[in-house]
Scaffold this motif. Sequence first.
Motif, mmCIF file in Angstrom:
data_model
loop_
_atom_site.group_PDB
_atom_site.id
_atom_site.type_symbol
_atom_site.label_atom_id
_atom_site.label_comp_id
_atom_site.label_asym_id
_atom_site.label_seq_id
_atom_site.Cartn_x
_atom_site.Cartn_y
_atom_site.Cartn_z
ATOM 1 N N ARG A 38 -0.417 -5.698 8.716
ATOM 2 C CA ARG A 38 0.702 -5.074 9.671
ATOM 3 C C ARG A 38 0.467 -3.465 9.453
ATOM 4 N NH1 ARG A 38 2.775 -2.434 12.797
ATOM 5 N NH2 ARG A 38 4.764 -2.683 13.789
ATOM 6 N N ALA A 39 0.029 -3.083 8.313
ATOM 7 C CA ALA A 39 -0.054 -1.655 7.948
ATOM 8 C C ALA A 39 -1.255 -1.106 8.539
ATOM 9 C CB ALA A 39 -0.049 -1.554 6.421
ATOM 10 N N ALA A 40 -2.275 -1.892 8.393
ATOM 11 C CA ALA A 40 -3.701 -1.390 9.019
ATOM 12 C C ALA A 40 -3.932 -0.063 8.597
ATOM 13 C CB ALA A 40 -3.590 -1.184 10.780
ATOM 14 N N PRO A 41 -4.180 0.159 7.298
ATOM 15 C CA PRO A 41 -4.711 1.530 6.786
ATOM 16 C C PRO A 41 -5.876 1.867 7.088
ATOM 17 C CG PRO A 41 -4.827 -0.206 5.010
ATOM 18 C CD PRO A 41 -4.177 -0.899 6.201
ATOM 19 N N PRO A 42 -6.089 3.053 7.537
ATOM 20 C CA PRO A 42 -7.092 3.529 7.918
ATOM 21 C C PRO A 42 -8.501 3.832 6.664
ATOM 22 C CG PRO A 42 -5.804 5.486 7.658
ATOM 23 C CD PRO A 42 -5.140 4.174 7.560
ATOM 24 N N ASP A 43 -7.804 3.925 5.754
ATOM 25 C CA ASP A 43 -8.712 3.913 4.616
ATOM 26 C C ASP A 43 -8.358 2.858 3.403
ATOM 27 O OD1 ASP A 43 -10.210 4.475 2.194
ATOM 28 O OD2 ASP A 43 -10.571 6.592 2.717
ATOM 29 N N SER A 44 -9.112 1.588 3.353
ATOM 30 C CA SER A 44 -8.630 0.630 2.463
ATOM 31 C C SER A 44 -8.561 0.789 0.983
ATOM 32 C CB SER A 44 -9.510 -0.527 2.639
ATOM 33 O OG SER A 44 -9.472 -0.919 4.091
ATOM 34 N N LEU A 45 -9.850 1.950 0.708
ATOM 35 C CA LEU A 45 -9.975 2.299 -0.836
ATOM 36 C C LEU A 45 -8.617 3.270 -1.168
ATOM 37 C CD1 LEU A 45 -11.380 2.139 -3.568
ATOM 38 C CD2 LEU A 45 -12.876 3.991 -2.644
ATOM 39 N N ARG A 46 -8.406 4.062 -0.432
ATOM 40 C CA ARG A 46 -7.390 5.023 -0.758
ATOM 41 C C ARG A 46 -6.161 4.326 -0.764
ATOM 42 N NH1 ARG A 46 -7.233 9.868 3.335
ATOM 43 N NH2 ARG A 46 -6.589 8.092 4.833
ATOM 44 N N PHE A 47 -5.946 3.311 0.228
ATOM 45 C CA PHE A 47 -4.474 2.547 0.246
ATOM 46 C C PHE A 47 -4.491 1.728 -0.872
ATOM 47 C CE2 PHE A 47 -2.416 -1.173 1.482
ATOM 48 C CZ PHE A 47 -1.314 -0.885 2.024
ATOM 49 N N MET A 48 -5.375 1.224 -1.526
ATOM 50 C CA MET A 48 -5.245 0.258 -2.641
ATOM 51 C C MET A 48 -4.877 1.143 -4.039
ATOM 52 S SD MET A 48 -5.216 -2.654 -3.300
ATOM 53 C CE MET A 48 -4.569 -3.323 -4.807
ATOM 54 N N VAL A 49 -5.536 2.388 -3.991
ATOM 55 C CA VAL A 49 -5.136 3.263 -5.096
ATOM 56 C C VAL A 49 -3.483 3.643 -5.208
ATOM 57 C CG1 VAL A 49 -5.551 5.740 -5.980
ATOM 58 C CG2 VAL A 49 -7.389 4.387 -5.185
ATOM 59 N N TRP A 50 -3.135 3.975 -3.972
ATOM 60 C CA TRP A 50 -1.805 4.115 -3.975
ATOM 61 C C TRP A 50 -0.994 2.866 -4.313
ATOM 62 C CZ3 TRP A 50 0.701 8.540 -4.407
ATOM 63 C CH2 TRP A 50 0.055 9.499 -4.023
ATOM 64 N N VAL A 51 -1.336 1.500 -3.720
ATOM 65 C CA VAL A 51 -0.528 0.404 -4.095
ATOM 66 C C VAL A 51 -0.778 0.293 -5.652
ATOM 67 C CG1 VAL A 51 -1.037 -2.188 -3.855
ATOM 68 C CG2 VAL A 51 -1.127 -0.730 -1.913
ATOM 69 N N SER A 52 -1.723 0.444 -6.203
ATOM 70 C CA SER A 52 -1.979 0.452 -7.764
ATOM 71 C C SER A 52 -1.006 1.247 -8.322
ATOM 72 C CB SER A 52 -3.457 0.781 -8.101
ATOM 73 O OG SER A 52 -4.185 -0.298 -7.517
ATOM 74 N N ALA A 53 -0.780 2.329 -7.769
ATOM 75 C CA ALA A 53 0.052 3.444 -8.447
ATOM 76 C C ALA A 53 1.226 3.160 -8.554
ATOM 77 C CB ALA A 53 -0.145 4.777 -7.736
ATOM 78 N N LEU A 54 1.921 2.451 -7.174
ATOM 79 C CA LEU A 54 3.271 1.616 -7.157
ATOM 80 C C LEU A 54 3.516 0.569 -7.625
ATOM 81 C CD1 LEU A 54 3.286 4.174 -4.986
ATOM 82 C CD2 LEU A 54 4.825 2.539 -3.580
ATOM 83 N N SER A 55 2.271 -0.233 -8.139
ATOM 84 C CA SER A 55 2.418 -1.518 -8.815
ATOM 85 C C SER A 55 2.855 -1.330 -10.323
ATOM 86 C CB SER A 55 1.149 -2.488 -8.558
ATOM 87 O OG SER A 55 1.183 -2.695 -7.321
ATOM 88 N N ALA A 56 1.984 -0.294 -10.832
ATOM 89 C CA ALA A 56 2.004 -0.194 -12.305
ATOM 90 C C ALA A 56 3.449 -0.144 -12.952
ATOM 91 C CB ALA A 56 0.886 0.837 -12.664
ATOM 92 N N PRO A 57 4.273 0.862 -12.412
ATOM 93 C CA PRO A 57 5.319 1.091 -13.109
ATOM 94 C C PRO A 57 6.150 -0.059 -13.220
ATOM 95 C CG PRO A 57 5.034 3.111 -11.516
ATOM 96 C CD PRO A 57 3.987 1.855 -11.346
ATOM 97 N N PRO A 58 6.591 -0.862 -12.105
ATOM 98 C CA PRO A 58 7.434 -2.072 -12.313
ATOM 99 C C PRO A 58 6.918 -2.926 -13.210
ATOM 100 C CG PRO A 58 6.694 -1.925 -10.261
ATOM 101 C CD PRO A 58 6.146 -0.601 -10.847
ATOM 102 N N LEU A 59 5.678 -3.083 -13.056
ATOM 103 C CA LEU A 59 5.021 -4.266 -14.022
ATOM 104 C C LEU A 59 5.218 -3.791 -15.523
ATOM 105 C CD1 LEU A 59 1.882 -5.052 -11.993
ATOM 106 C CD2 LEU A 59 3.491 -6.797 -12.668
ATOM 107 N N LEU A 60 4.833 -2.537 -15.764
ATOM 108 C CA LEU A 60 4.992 -2.017 -17.346
ATOM 109 C C LEU A 60 6.425 -2.199 -17.800
ATOM 110 C CD1 LEU A 60 2.507 1.303 -17.062
ATOM 111 C CD2 LEU A 60 2.145 -1.166 -18.331
ATOM 112 N N ALA A 61 7.362 -1.758 -16.543
ATOM 113 C CA ALA A 61 9.048 -1.846 -17.153
ATOM 114 C C ALA A 61 9.192 -3.230 -17.405
ATOM 115 C CB ALA A 61 9.705 -1.127 -16.032
ATOM 116 N N LEU A 62 8.945 -4.113 -16.538
ATOM 117 C CA LEU A 62 8.908 -5.584 -16.890
ATOM 118 C C LEU A 62 8.518 -6.091 -18.193
ATOM 119 C CD1 LEU A 62 8.327 -7.019 -13.160
ATOM 120 C CD2 LEU A 62 10.614 -6.971 -14.671
#
Length: 292
Positions: free
Chosen positions: A162-186
């Motif tokens: 649904r998001a259809a990001p124009p640049d998959s690699l750039r999108f995954m970098v930001w997904v990784s950035a938003l995934s790390a803090p909650p995982l480290l907090a948990l």
Amino acid sequence: MTPRHLALAIGLAAVWGFNFVVMQVGLRHFPPLLYAGLRFAMAAFPALLLVGRPGVPWRWVAGVAATIGVGQFGLLLMGMRAGMPAGLTSLVLQVQALFTVLFAVTLLGERLTARRVAGLGLAFAGLALVAVDFGLAGPAGAFALCVAAAAAWGLGNVVQRRAAPPDSLRFMVWVSALSAPPLLALSLLVEGTPSLSAPAEGWLSLVYVAFVSTLGGFGVWGWLLRRYDASTVAPYTLLVPVFGLSSAALVTGEPLSWVKLVAGALIVCGVLYAGTRRAPAPAEPAPAVRGA
């Protein structure tokens, strides 16, 4: 799919299949939530400093981070730590293809053809065969965690579609950035104060899963999802357990029983059938025009 895109999908399955063996090595030295958090932190930095904005609304980045980053990988690594072997985990996780198709049909209105239903049914007959075999002796909780991880991945596939990001690699970098803090907090909350004193093989496993599997793999995955329906791309991930089972048998000595071999054959046949399209019927020749 074109032959080039088909080869790309199969190569991605090989990378993700071997990834389970690599993760099993990493879990010898890190607890699961910490391992997942470090994986995404490494995938995000310093790449985050070199890419621009994700190119899609932030809610889609957060949605993929919650479903795939935190949900899928948090639950998956917890299941492996609880007793699921690498090769078998790679097989069970592919129930995500069913969840992806179901979510894509119900949420995106994608068309579900009879051919895809038949192919997926054949593939999941193989998954059911292994599930029954494992259920006779394996830990049920570990199995349930892997199925829950598959559901989170399926939902994440639809969110990314649904998001259809124009640049998959750039999108995954930001997904990784938003995934790390909650995982480290948990990890801090559930696993306690982290220890980073791991041997070289633990850190090398993180390098593989962060850069090869996460950035490279999901970059390719998103690229394919932008060009094809989710219900077309998802079945090719059913090839992951074929590579996962074979690499686990070769590297770790995980038993490769006849049950797993039969299941693998069913999965391959189902994927090939679901992923190919029936050739159109030849057009009827135009009637000859007779002279007056």
